[in-house]
Design an enzyme around this catalytic site. Structure first.
Site, PDB file in Angstrom:
ATOM      1  N   TYR A   1      -9.575  21.366 -30.710  1.00 20.77           N
ATOM      2  CA  TYR A   1      -8.579  20.696 -29.862  1.00 20.77           C
ATOM      3  C   TYR A   1      -8.950  19.231 -29.643  1.00 20.77           C
ATOM      4  O   TYR A   1      -8.129  18.325 -29.815  1.00 20.77           O
ATOM      5  CB  TYR A   1      -8.501  21.434 -28.526  1.00 20.77           C
ATOM      6  CG  TYR A   1      -7.589  20.819 -27.495  1.00 20.77           C
ATOM      7  CD1 TYR A   1      -6.226  21.093 -27.501  1.00 20.77           C
ATOM      8  CD2 TYR A   1      -8.094  19.989 -26.500  1.00 20.77           C
ATOM      9  CE1 TYR A   1      -5.382  20.539 -26.541  1.00 20.77           C
ATOM     10  CE2 TYR A   1      -7.268  19.428 -25.542  1.00 20.77           C
ATOM     11  CZ  TYR A   1      -5.915  19.711 -25.563  1.00 20.77           C
ATOM     12  OH  TYR A   1      -5.082  19.157 -24.608  1.00 20.77           O
TER      13      TYR A   1
ATOM     14  N   ALA B   1       8.929  20.968 -26.344  1.00 20.10           N
ATOM     15  CA  ALA B   1       9.582  20.653 -25.067  1.00 20.10           C
ATOM     16  C   ALA B   1      10.173  21.868 -24.376  1.00 20.10           C
ATOM     17  O   ALA B   1      10.994  21.725 -23.465  1.00 20.10           O
ATOM     18  CB  ALA B   1      10.674  19.605 -25.296  1.00 20.10           C
ATOM     19  N   GLY B   2       9.743  23.062 -24.777  1.00 23.19           N
ATOM     20  CA  GLY B   2      10.271  24.255 -24.142  1.00 23.19           C
ATOM     21  C   GLY B   2       9.663  24.563 -22.794  1.00 23.19           C
ATOM     22  O   GLY B   2      10.157  25.426 -22.064  1.00 23.19           O
TER      23      GLY B   2
END
Length: 262
Positions: A157, A14-15
């Protein structure tokens, strides 16, 4: 609307980008949010911004590839805010661009799974007892990708995101009797810092979306807030595409095959 008044939330990765937008949205609707990121300074910065806007948040460094770090983050949200109602697994690793499989590196493949899938598993495992004690409002929202639903490139991914969708379904059934719902949001292309330095790629991508633009982090945060809230109280185990319509059709082919338009 204060749908999360009295709720306690933990958001990973969440940075910046989607994770930061989710943390801000939950806090704006009343939740106390532990903002976690592998970069503790960025987590603290996002939390400070939420606090400056009148919300309740704290930053915490968390590496989801380390079980001890995950346990510390879950312990921190419970100790600081008195419990845990909402877990958002947003942290991921992996490059969505495709290289020839024989040119891929095994450490990158394993790293994508260790953060994206195994990291979510570690967080769910550590958080589940607290979510189950949340009086029926416990919820997990995993952040997947349209890459997990259809080919858009990126072997590791895409495979890790598809596996996360599978975990979402099995965990949804397994935890239902404990009052915990588990869902997944599958974003399309979203304008986040991961696209820094590639503005023309986003412009080109927008042309493939029926709604005519790529996503914003706030688009994903709105969907996460819905699935985490009581408004979605009878929804569990679903994958919700938030993708501008890209999964429902091939806009480029439609344009090529359709009638000419002035």
């Amino acid at each position: 609307m204060q749908r999360f008044e009295g709720y306690r939330a933990l958001v990973t990765g969440a940075g910046s980008g989607i994770g930061a937008a989710v943390a801000r949205r939950l806090a704006a609707e009343g939740a106390a949010v532990l903002v976690t990121d592998v970069d503790a300074d960025r987590a603290e910065e996002v939390a400070a911004g939420i606090s400056a806007d009148g919300g309740t948040a704290a930053g915490f460094g968390c590496d989801v590839s380390e079980p001890e770090s995950v346990a510390s983050a879950v312990g921190a949200v419970v100790e600081r805010f008195g419990g845990l109602d909402t877990l958002v697994n947003n942290a991921y690793a992996g490059n969505p661009e495709t290289v020839l499989l024989e040119d891929s590196r095994e450490d990158e493949w394993l790293g994508a799974f260790d953060v994206t899938l195994h990291g979510a598993y570690r967080c769910c495992r550590a958080a589940m007892p607290h979510l189950a004690a949340a009086g029926g409002r416990g919820a997990i929202v995993n952040i997947g990708s349209v890459n997990g639903e259809q080919d858009f490139g990126g072997h590791a991914y895409s495979a890790a995101k598809a596996a996360l969708a599978g975990l979402t379904r099995t965990l949804a059934v397994d935890s239902a009797e404990r009052g915990v719902r588990v869902n997944l949001v599958a974003p399309g292309t979203v304008d986040t810092p991961s696209w820094k330095g590639r503005p023309q790629a986003l412009v080109r991508a927008a042309g493939h979306y029926p709604l005519g633009r790529v996503g914003r982090p706030e688009d994903i945060a709105a969907a996460v807030a819905f699935l985490a809230s009581a408004d979605a109280g009878w929804i569990t185990g679903v994958t919700l595409p938030v993708d501008g319509g890209v999964l429902i059709g091939n806009l480029a082919m439609r344009r090529d095959l359709g009638p000419d338009r002035d």
